[in-house]
Design a protein around this motif. Structure first.
Motif, PDB file in Angstrom:
ATOM      1  N   MET A  91     -31.278  23.357  -0.390  1.00 31.48           N
ATOM      2  CA  MET A  91     -31.853  23.240  -1.869  1.00 31.48           C
ATOM      3  C   MET A  91     -30.863  24.106  -2.531  1.00 31.48           C
ATOM      4  SD  MET A  91     -34.229  21.219  -1.916  1.00 31.48           S
ATOM      5  CE  MET A  91     -34.783  21.553  -3.722  1.00 31.48           C
ATOM      6  N   LYS A  92     -29.988  24.817  -2.028  1.00 31.00           N
ATOM      7  CA  LYS A  92     -29.254  25.907  -2.662  1.00 31.00           C
ATOM      8  C   LYS A  92     -27.764  25.186  -2.957  1.00 31.00           C
ATOM      9  CE  LYS A  92     -31.267  29.813  -0.441  1.00 31.00           C
ATOM     10  NZ  LYS A  92     -30.890  30.972   0.419  1.00 31.00           N
ATOM     11  N   THR A  93     -27.529  24.081  -2.036  1.00 33.55           N
ATOM     12  CA  THR A  93     -26.015  23.642  -2.595  1.00 33.55           C
ATOM     13  C   THR A  93     -26.201  22.545  -4.064  1.00 33.55           C
ATOM     14  OG1 THR A  93     -25.736  22.956  -0.214  1.00 33.55           O
ATOM     15  CG2 THR A  93     -24.697  21.728  -1.805  1.00 33.55           C
ATOM     16  N   LEU A  94     -25.250  23.080  -4.907  1.00 28.81           N
ATOM     17  CA  LEU A  94     -25.219  22.314  -6.207  1.00 28.81           C
ATOM     18  C   LEU A  94     -24.541  21.284  -6.197  1.00 28.81           C
ATOM     19  CD1 LEU A  94     -25.697  22.900  -9.120  1.00 28.81           C
ATOM     20  CD2 LEU A  94     -23.400  24.011  -9.297  1.00 28.81           C
ATOM     21  N   VAL A  95     -25.091  20.317  -6.671  1.00 23.85           N
ATOM     22  CA  VAL A  95     -24.471  18.857  -6.783  1.00 23.85           C
ATOM     23  C   VAL A  95     -23.975  18.800  -8.189  1.00 23.85           C
ATOM     24  CG1 VAL A  95     -25.098  16.229  -6.503  1.00 23.85           C
ATOM     25  CG2 VAL A  95     -26.303  17.831  -4.830  1.00 23.85           C
ATOM     26  N   VAL A  96     -22.784  18.280  -8.185  1.00 24.13           N
ATOM     27  CA  VAL A  96     -21.978  18.364  -9.408  1.00 24.13           C
ATOM     28  C   VAL A  96     -21.579  16.801  -9.737  1.00 24.13           C
ATOM     29  CG1 VAL A  96     -21.500  20.743  -9.488  1.00 24.13           C
ATOM     30  CG2 VAL A  96     -19.954  19.053  -8.542  1.00 24.13           C
ATOM     31  N   SER A  97     -21.368  16.392 -10.923  1.00 23.46           N
ATOM     32  CA  SER A  97     -20.707  15.258 -11.236  1.00 23.46           C
ATOM     33  C   SER A  97     -19.444  15.581 -12.056  1.00 23.46           C
ATOM     34  CB  SER A  97     -21.535  14.447 -12.391  1.00 23.46           C
ATOM     35  OG  SER A  97     -21.591  15.178 -13.492  1.00 23.46           O
ATOM     36  N   PHE A  98     -18.315  14.546 -11.722  1.00 22.68           N
ATOM     37  CA  PHE A  98     -17.055  14.861 -12.009  1.00 22.68           C
ATOM     38  C   PHE A  98     -16.254  13.595 -12.307  1.00 22.68           C
ATOM     39  CE2 PHE A  98     -17.345  14.993  -7.452  1.00 22.68           C
ATOM     40  CZ  PHE A  98     -16.261  14.404  -7.056  1.00 22.68           C
ATOM     41  N   VAL A  99     -15.180  13.414 -13.007  1.00 24.45           N
ATOM     42  CA  VAL A  99     -14.022  12.396 -13.031  1.00 24.45           C
ATOM     43  C   VAL A  99     -12.936  12.655 -12.691  1.00 24.45           C
ATOM     44  CG1 VAL A  99     -13.033  10.862 -14.597  1.00 24.45           C
ATOM     45  CG2 VAL A  99     -15.598  11.573 -14.961  1.00 24.45           C
ATOM     46  N   TYR A 100     -12.228  12.128 -11.797  1.00 25.94           N
ATOM     47  CA  TYR A 100     -10.999  12.614 -11.326  1.00 25.94           C
ATOM     48  C   TYR A 100     -10.015  12.562 -12.472  1.00 25.94           C
ATOM     49  CZ  TYR A 100     -11.834  12.399  -6.290  1.00 25.94           C
ATOM     50  OH  TYR A 100     -12.558  12.872  -5.241  1.00 25.94           O
ATOM     51  N   ASN A 101      -8.963  13.389 -12.632  1.00 25.44           N
ATOM     52  CA  ASN A 101      -8.057  13.308 -13.647  1.00 25.44           C
ATOM     53  C   ASN A 101      -7.434  11.997 -13.992  1.00 25.44           C
ATOM     54  OD1 ASN A 101      -8.338  16.176 -14.287  1.00 25.44           O
ATOM     55  ND2 ASN A 101      -6.789  16.629 -13.050  1.00 25.44           N
ATOM     56  N   LYS A 102      -7.111  11.206 -12.815  1.00 28.72           N
ATOM     57  CA  LYS A 102      -6.512   9.834 -12.804  1.00 28.72           C
ATOM     58  C   LYS A 102      -7.463   8.927 -13.387  1.00 28.72           C
ATOM     59  CE  LYS A 102      -7.629   8.586  -7.920  1.00 28.72           C
ATOM     60  NZ  LYS A 102      -7.152   7.650  -7.042  1.00 28.72           N
ATOM     61  N   ASP A 103      -8.908   9.224 -13.244  1.00 30.05           N
ATOM     62  CA  ASP A 103      -9.896   8.280 -13.726  1.00 30.05           C
ATOM     63  C   ASP A 103     -10.321   8.553 -15.215  1.00 30.05           C
ATOM     64  OD1 ASP A 103      -9.900   7.150 -11.314  1.00 30.05           O
ATOM     65  OD2 ASP A 103     -11.362   8.033 -10.474  1.00 30.05           O
ATOM     66  N   VAL A 104      -9.492   9.317 -16.086  1.00 28.50           N
ATOM     67  CA  VAL A 104      -9.908   9.772 -17.034  1.00 28.50           C
ATOM     68  C   VAL A 104     -10.079   8.612 -18.216  1.00 28.50           C
ATOM     69  CG1 VAL A 104      -9.879  11.503 -19.178  1.00 28.50           C
ATOM     70  CG2 VAL A 104      -9.405  12.103 -16.774  1.00 28.50           C
ATOM     71  N   GLU A 105      -9.779   7.524 -18.082  1.00 32.22           N
ATOM     72  CA  GLU A 105      -9.778   6.204 -18.979  1.00 32.22           C
ATOM     73  C   GLU A 105     -11.359   6.211 -19.607  1.00 32.22           C
ATOM     74  OE1 GLU A 105      -8.612   2.894 -16.629  1.00 32.22           O
ATOM     75  OE2 GLU A 105      -6.982   3.824 -15.995  1.00 32.22           O
ATOM     76  N   PRO A 106     -11.346   5.555 -20.512  1.00 32.86           N
ATOM     77  CA  PRO A 106     -12.895   5.252 -21.127  1.00 32.86           C
ATOM     78  C   PRO A 106     -13.678   4.769 -20.278  1.00 32.86           C
ATOM     79  CG  PRO A 106     -11.112   4.394 -22.624  1.00 32.86           C
ATOM     80  CD  PRO A 106     -10.642   4.812 -21.317  1.00 32.86           C
ATOM     81  N   SER A 107     -13.484   4.105 -19.241  1.00 34.03           N
ATOM     82  CA  SER A 107     -14.592   3.583 -18.242  1.00 34.03           C
ATOM     83  C   SER A 107     -14.263   4.423 -17.165  1.00 34.03           C
ATOM     84  CB  SER A 107     -14.317   2.136 -17.910  1.00 34.03           C
ATOM     85  OG  SER A 107     -12.872   2.063 -17.316  1.00 34.03           O
ATOM     86  N   GLY A 108     -13.865   5.576 -16.956  1.00 32.10           N
ATOM     87  CA  GLY A 108     -13.534   6.401 -15.763  1.00 32.10           C
ATOM     88  C   GLY A 108     -14.727   6.780 -14.989  1.00 32.10           C
ATOM     89  N   LEU A 109     -14.432   6.543 -13.714  1.00 35.46           N
ATOM     90  CA  LEU A 109     -15.684   6.367 -12.687  1.00 35.46           C
ATOM     91  C   LEU A 109     -16.388   7.893 -12.328  1.00 35.46           C
ATOM     92  CD1 LEU A 109     -17.370   4.998 -10.546  1.00 35.46           C
ATOM     93  CD2 LEU A 109     -15.566   5.508  -8.909  1.00 35.46           C
ATOM     94  N   THR A 110     -17.463   8.241 -12.513  1.00 32.78           N
ATOM     95  CA  THR A 110     -18.116   9.433 -12.527  1.00 32.78           C
ATOM     96  C   THR A 110     -18.458   9.521 -11.029  1.00 32.78           C
ATOM     97  OG1 THR A 110     -19.073   9.215 -14.784  1.00 32.78           O
ATOM     98  CG2 THR A 110     -20.328  10.778 -13.141  1.00 32.78           C
ATOM     99  N   ARG A 111     -18.070  10.555 -10.313  1.00 30.33           N
ATOM    100  CA  ARG A 111     -18.388  10.794  -9.043  1.00 30.33           C
ATOM    101  C   ARG A 111     -19.378  12.050  -8.754  1.00 30.33           C
ATOM    102  NH1 ARG A 111     -13.901   7.911  -6.267  1.00 30.33           N
ATOM    103  NH2 ARG A 111     -12.194   7.457  -7.886  1.00 30.33           N
ATOM    104  N   TYR A 112     -20.006  12.067  -7.713  1.00 28.40           N
ATOM    105  CA  TYR A 112     -20.898  13.092  -7.411  1.00 28.40           C
ATOM    106  C   TYR A 112     -20.556  13.874  -6.068  1.00 28.40           C
ATOM    107  CZ  TYR A 112     -23.309  10.828 -11.107  1.00 28.40           C
ATOM    108  OH  TYR A 112     -23.656  10.247 -12.408  1.00 28.40           O
ATOM    109  N   GLY A 113     -20.858  15.106  -5.999  1.00 29.27           N
ATOM    110  CA  GLY A 113     -20.543  15.808  -4.843  1.00 29.27           C
ATOM    111  C   GLY A 113     -20.774  17.149  -4.979  1.00 29.27           C
ATOM    112  N   PHE A 114     -20.212  18.160  -4.354  1.00 29.79           N
ATOM    113  CA  PHE A 114     -20.215  19.457  -4.423  1.00 29.79           C
ATOM    114  C   PHE A 114     -18.882  20.254  -4.419  1.00 29.79           C
ATOM    115  CE2 PHE A 114     -21.075  18.276  -0.044  1.00 29.79           C
ATOM    116  CZ  PHE A 114     -20.003  19.079   0.750  1.00 29.79           C
ATOM    117  N   ILE A 115     -18.981  21.299  -4.743  1.00 33.38           N
ATOM    118  CA  ILE A 115     -17.921  22.361  -4.511  1.00 33.38           C
ATOM    119  C   ILE A 115     -17.723  22.880  -3.245  1.00 33.38           C
ATOM    120  CG2 ILE A 115     -16.503  24.288  -5.795  1.00 33.38           C
ATOM    121  CD1 ILE A 115     -18.283  23.664  -8.121  1.00 33.38           C
ATOM    122  N   ALA A 116     -16.766  22.381  -2.522  1.00 36.58           N
ATOM    123  CA  ALA A 116     -16.546  22.755  -1.221  1.00 36.58           C
ATOM    124  C   ALA A 116     -16.712  24.028  -0.866  1.00 36.58           C
ATOM    125  CB  ALA A 116     -15.308  21.926  -0.606  1.00 36.58           C
ATOM    126  N   GLU A 117     -15.934  24.974  -1.700  1.00 33.74           N
ATOM    127  CA  GLU A 117     -15.849  26.272  -1.684  1.00 33.74           C
ATOM    128  C   GLU A 117     -17.143  27.043  -1.537  1.00 33.74           C
ATOM    129  OE1 GLU A 117     -13.618  26.950  -5.169  1.00 33.74           O
ATOM    130  OE2 GLU A 117     -11.509  26.945  -3.959  1.00 33.74           O
TER     131      GLU A 117
END
Length: 68
Positions: A1-27
């Motif tokens: 429950m302590k792992t923060l799930v985040v959404s992000f878009v890779y710099n290469k995907d920053v087009e208007p239809s950029g794919l939103t990805r979900y994961g966590f900050i590995a660090e």
């Protein structure tokens, strides 16, 4: 429950239809979810942990249904 799930878009995907990805900050993730260096997600471990969590939730659901 302590792992923060985040959404992000890779710099290469920053087009208007950029794919939103979900994961966590590995660090910041627990050792079970990241590689030894905490630089990337350990996908195999994540999948295994997710499956185990689903099994436990299903067993709990079955027990609750049995009680009613």
């Amino acid at each position: 429950m302590k792992t923060l799930v985040v959404s992000f878009v890779y710099n290469k995907d920053v087009e208007p239809s950029g794919l939103t990805r979900y994961g966590f900050i590995a660090e910041d993730a627990p050792a079970e979810l990241a590689t030894e260096r905490h630089d990337i997600m350990d996908e195999g471990s994540c999948i295994g942990i997710l499956i185990k969590a689903m099994q436990e939730l299903y067993a709990e659901l079955q027990e609750l249904r049995r009680r009613t």
